[in-house]
Design a protein around this motif. Sequence first.
Motif, short mmCIF file in Angstrom:
data_model
loop_
_atom_site.label_atom_id
_atom_site.label_comp_id
_atom_site.label_asym_id
_atom_site.label_seq_id
_atom_site.Cartn_x
_atom_site.Cartn_y
_atom_site.Cartn_z
N LEU A 108 0.85 -1.18 0.00
CA LEU A 108 0.00 0.00 0.00
C LEU A 108 0.89 1.24 0.00
O LEU A 108 1.76 1.39 0.86
CB LEU A 108 -0.92 0.02 1.23
N LEU A 109 0.68 2.10 -0.95
CA LEU A 109 1.45 3.33 -1.07
C LEU A 109 0.56 4.53 -0.77
O LEU A 109 -0.58 4.60 -1.23
CB LEU A 109 2.03 3.48 -2.49
N ASP A 110 1.09 5.45 0.01
CA ASP A 110 0.46 6.76 0.18
C ASP A 110 1.09 7.66 -0.86
O ASP A 110 2.27 7.97 -0.78
CB ASP A 110 0.72 7.32 1.58
N GLU A 111 0.30 8.07 -1.85
CA GLU A 111 0.85 8.80 -2.98
C GLU A 111 0.38 10.25 -2.99
O GLU A 111 -0.67 10.59 -2.46
CB GLU A 111 0.44 8.14 -4.29
N VAL A 112 1.20 11.07 -3.64
CA VAL A 112 0.81 12.42 -3.99
C VAL A 112 0.99 12.53 -5.49
O VAL A 112 1.90 11.93 -6.06
CB VAL A 112 1.63 13.51 -3.26
N GLU A 113 0.09 13.26 -6.11
CA GLU A 113 0.21 13.50 -7.55
C GLU A 113 0.56 14.96 -7.75
O GLU A 113 -0.17 15.85 -7.34
CB GLU A 113 -1.08 13.19 -8.29
N TYR A 114 1.70 15.17 -8.38
CA TYR A 114 2.11 16.51 -8.77
C TYR A 114 1.59 16.79 -10.17
O TYR A 114 1.51 15.88 -10.99
CB TYR A 114 3.64 16.64 -8.79
#
Length: 118
Positions: A108-114
Amino acid sequence: MILQRENHTDLVLVILKKDGLEFLGICEVGGIDTQTPELGIWLKKSAHGHGFGREAINALKDWVDKNLQYNYLSYPVDKRNIPSRKIAESLEGKVFREFQQINKSGDLLDEVEYRIYK
């Protein structure tokens, strides 16, 4: 990845060290047939911390700017991956959204989208 290459929707490049041509990783731009292509990079651990990622993504963005019409580039990254986040921020990328995603390894990844604009 093969299907995307055959359909001309993704461009995947190998990153080699200039002296000796040692394999360092890959970078890619996916969705080149869309208005919102996605940048990505993977480097082997021994290549971390030497600026190779920033150099590769900068070169890839230069290519995209010269060859594609787009609204913005998407650059998703694990929230904890500070070096990768700094690459996006060096291109004036701004966090658009945060989300969770399971990667191909089942983590499980906690992602941010730039979002990166021309």
